[in-house]
Design a protein around this motif. Structure first.
Motif, short mmCIF file in Angstrom:
data_model
loop_
_atom_site.label_atom_id
_atom_site.label_comp_id
_atom_site.label_asym_id
_atom_site.label_seq_id
_atom_site.Cartn_x
_atom_site.Cartn_y
_atom_site.Cartn_z
N PRO A 392 68.03 90.03 148.66
CA PRO A 392 67.56 90.31 147.30
C PRO A 392 66.09 90.74 147.26
CG PRO A 392 68.95 88.37 147.28
CD PRO A 392 68.75 88.74 148.73
N LEU A 393 65.25 90.15 148.13
CA LEU A 393 63.85 90.55 148.16
C LEU A 393 63.69 91.99 148.64
CD1 LEU A 393 60.86 89.89 147.82
CD2 LEU A 393 60.88 88.95 150.15
N GLN A 394 64.46 92.40 149.66
CA GLN A 394 64.39 93.77 150.14
C GLN A 394 64.78 94.76 149.04
OE1 GLN A 394 66.97 93.35 153.59
NE2 GLN A 394 65.26 93.66 155.00
N LEU A 395 65.80 94.41 148.25
CA LEU A 395 66.22 95.31 147.19
C LEU A 395 65.17 95.38 146.08
CD1 LEU A 395 70.05 94.60 147.00
CD2 LEU A 395 68.83 96.41 148.23
N CYS A 396 64.44 94.27 145.86
CA CYS A 396 63.30 94.32 144.94
C CYS A 396 62.25 95.31 145.44
CB CYS A 396 62.68 92.93 144.79
SG CYS A 396 62.95 92.17 143.18
N ALA A 397 62.02 95.31 146.75
CA ALA A 397 61.03 96.23 147.33
C ALA A 397 61.49 97.68 147.20
CB ALA A 397 60.79 95.88 148.79
N VAL A 398 62.80 97.93 147.32
CA VAL A 398 63.32 99.28 147.11
C VAL A 398 63.06 99.73 145.68
CG1 VAL A 398 65.44 100.68 146.98
CG2 VAL A 398 65.08 99.11 148.91
N LEU A 399 63.38 98.86 144.71
CA LEU A 399 63.13 99.20 143.30
C LEU A 399 61.65 99.36 143.03
CD1 LEU A 399 65.26 99.53 141.00
CD2 LEU A 399 66.16 98.36 143.02
N ASN A 400 60.82 98.55 143.69
CA ASN A 400 59.37 98.65 143.51
C ASN A 400 58.86 100.01 143.97
OD1 ASN A 400 56.66 97.12 143.07
ND2 ASN A 400 56.43 98.08 145.08
N THR A 401 59.45 100.54 145.03
CA THR A 401 59.06 101.86 145.53
C THR A 401 59.33 102.93 144.48
OG1 THR A 401 59.59 101.15 147.77
CG2 THR A 401 59.34 103.51 147.41
N VAL A 402 60.49 102.85 143.87
CA VAL A 402 60.83 103.81 142.81
C VAL A 402 59.92 103.62 141.61
CG1 VAL A 402 62.65 104.52 141.22
CG2 VAL A 402 63.22 103.97 143.58
N ALA A 403 59.73 102.36 141.20
CA ALA A 403 58.94 102.06 140.00
C ALA A 403 57.47 102.40 140.17
CB ALA A 403 59.10 100.58 139.64
N SER A 404 56.97 102.38 141.42
CA SER A 404 55.54 102.62 141.65
C SER A 404 55.23 104.07 141.97
CB SER A 404 55.05 101.73 142.80
OG SER A 404 55.68 102.10 144.02
N GLY A 405 56.22 104.95 141.88
CA GLY A 405 55.96 106.37 142.11
C GLY A 405 56.21 106.84 143.52
N GLY A 406 56.94 106.06 144.33
CA GLY A 406 57.34 106.53 145.65
C GLY A 406 56.62 105.90 146.82
N VAL A 407 55.74 104.91 146.57
CA VAL A 407 55.00 104.25 147.65
C VAL A 407 55.67 102.91 147.95
CG1 VAL A 407 52.81 103.23 148.37
CG2 VAL A 407 52.84 105.37 147.06
N TYR A 408 56.11 102.73 149.20
CA TYR A 408 56.70 101.46 149.62
C TYR A 408 55.58 100.48 149.96
CZ TYR A 408 58.82 97.83 152.45
OH TYR A 408 59.19 96.61 152.95
#
Length: 536
Positions: A392-408
């Protein structure tokens, strides 16, 4: 009333007679015994440890997450008067123990429900490290029988927390038999204030409470909340929960409450389609519409959309919103396994996240490129099945990348060290990486698609109307049957924020059930509404 009062007085009088008899027996044994005669002229010091403490674990606002409550502790030099006072204060609960203490004459400690006044009793306010309803137990962890960190932050930051130790002790003058010498001075030490130092986490206490409330209806699962754009973990709730005071019961529970499900890996199902969509958009090839008939044949095996219902002609936005398996299988054929694997690696999948000694997430599993040469393996991979697992934490990080404009950005949990004066010194994360893995335009397109899914697609049940919301849902097969039904993992992953600015990512997992009855959607919506209300 008078009869009741007399009965109570007789009871107390009887208890005191028992204690006096024990004292008389002790005095007789000491006066007549050769052991006392040999020891009478000898004196020594006896140090009684009342309580020990270690460094405090704080949230991001330096609100304590442990040691929040205190209990009344007493150091007792046993006399007839002090034991009688304790007998009354504890309402006879420890009568046998108190009688034995009086007979032995050695100093001892006891927890009290109320204040007791006696010159032979010293009272202390002692912090209780954990509560019955301890907040964030899967993150904080617990101590072993020696008072050292066993798991969680307690283990990862054990040396730091142990360095901020404190104690309460009383030193008595005793004879050679360890009996307190009547009338002798005693020395008290209280250094508990030293344990104000410790470690601050990125958790937010109020959001942790929100996540735990939202997770209550999941049965087994997790709710994780992270902050955009740096992916700080603001809350992590794993259910079922446990109390550090009843670890034995938790260890025997078949539902494994000690497991941190937020850090554990599961098949992500259709949430993984977001990774395939990112690879498609970054691939540079023109996106073509696809006609979904409800199933597609791959190497002689039919793969179906949910329910076998055809979606008709769909583009990427509609396919993601309606979670069309057939579209993404066709997309994977076009891209090839390596392009999707590369995007998944760049988004942090297949790699563990370390936060300190003994505290890390599961890495999850990604298939190797060779296995994806098989058409059926590639088809399963396209919609989050097969060998693929993620936390679940990894999937949060995936969504964070999208939400932050493409930066992981790698998830963060530890904010820094706190000194005795509650001053914070930031600590660099064990692993810290920020890297652009997709273009701004790709991230913006994916945000639009996720918002369509929340508004019109599979995420409608969990969507909120108060702010901007993007959602990707998933239903992952496990292959495990129970009472003739397959157990599934239900996912709701997305972001929420005011207007067009995503501020928080949420990952919800409802684990191993034939039908979650909408529990994952309700947990997501409750968390999202709470976050937006907090912003207001």
């Amino acid at each position: 009333w008078m009869k009741h009062a007399r009965g109570k007085a007789y009871g107390i009088f009887g208890a005191l007679l028992i204690l006096l008899a024990a004292a008389a027996r002790s005095i007789w044994a000491a006066g007549e015994g050769a052991e006392y005669v040999a020891a009478a002229g000898s004196q020594s010091l006896y140090r009684l440890e009342v309580a020990q403490s270690r460094g405090t674990i704080y949230d991001r606002d330096l609100e304590p997450l442990v040691g929040e409550t205190r209990e009344l502790g007493a150091a007792v030099a046993p006399t007839i008067q002090s034991i009688g006072a304790l007998e009354t204060a504890t309402k006879g609960r420890f009568r046998s123990r108190l009688a034995l203490a009086l007979e032995e004459g050695k100093p001892f400690t006891i927890s009290l429900p109320t204040l007791v006044e006696d010159p032979s009793i010293d009272l202390f306010s002692v912090p209780k490290r954990y509560q019955e309803d301890q907040l964030a137990p899967h993150v904080i962890g617990y101590l072993d029988s020696q008072g050292r960190g066993a798991v969680g932050i307690e283990l990862a930051m054990d040396a730091l927390l142990a360095g901020f130790s404190g104690e309460v002790s009383v030193t008595y003058q005793v004879d050679a038999l360890g009996r307190v010498i009547a009338g002798a001075d005693r020395q008290m030490v209280d250094t508990l204030s030293g344990s104000r130092g410790g470690v601050a986490l990125t958790l937010d206490r109020s959001l942790q409470e929100l996540a735990e409330e939202a997770a209550e209806g999941l049965g087994k699962g997790a709710v994780v909340i992270t902050q955009v754009p740096d992916c700080q973990i603001l809350a992590l709730a794993s259910v079922p929960g446990f109390s550090p005071s009843t670890l034995g019961e938790a260890a025997e529970d078949p539902d494994s409450p000690l497991v941190n499900r937020g850090f554990s890996a599961y098949a992500p199902g259709s949430v993984f389609k977001l990774v395939v969509a990112a690879a498609l958009l970054e691939g540079g090839s023109p996106l073509e519409d696809f006609i979904c008939t409800g199933s597609v044949n791959v190497a002689g095996l039919a793969f179906h959309c949910i329910g076998g219902e055809p979606h008709g002609e769909v583009g990427l936005e509609e396919a993601l919103a309606q979670s069309c398996n057939c579209y993404f299988i066709n997309a994977a054929r076009s891209l090839g396994g390596q392009a999707i694997l590369s995007m998944a690696y760049n988004l942090g999948l297949g790699a563990e996240q370390e936060f300190g000694r003994g505290l890390f997430t599961a890495a999850g599993e990604l298939p190797d490129a060779a296995s994806l040469q098989h058409p059926r393996a590639l088809a399963n991979f396209a919609f989050g099945q097969g060998e693929l697992t993620a936390t679940p934490l990894q999937l949060c990080a995936v969504l964070n990348t999208v939400a932050s404009g493409g930066v992981y950005a790698t998830p963060k949990l530890i904010a820094g060290e706190v000194d005795e004066n509650k001053r914070l010194s930031p600590l660099a994360p064990v692993t810290d990486k920020e890297v652009r893995v997709m273009s701004v335009s790709t991230a913006k397109n994916l945000q639009r698609y996720l918002e369509t899914a929340a508004r019109e697609g599979t995420g409608r049940a969990g969507a909120v109307e108060e702010g901007g919301c993007g959602i990707k849902t998933g239903t992952a097969q496990t292959g495990v049957m129970e009472d003739g039904e397959e157990l599934l993992h239900f996912w709701y992953c997305g972001y929420v924020g005011e207007g067009d600015s995503p501020q928080y990512c949420i990952s919800v997992l409802c684990e191993s059930t034939p039908d979650d009855g909408g529990a994952a959607a309700r947990a997501f919506r409750q968390a999202a509404q709470g976050l937006l209300k907090g912003e207001e």
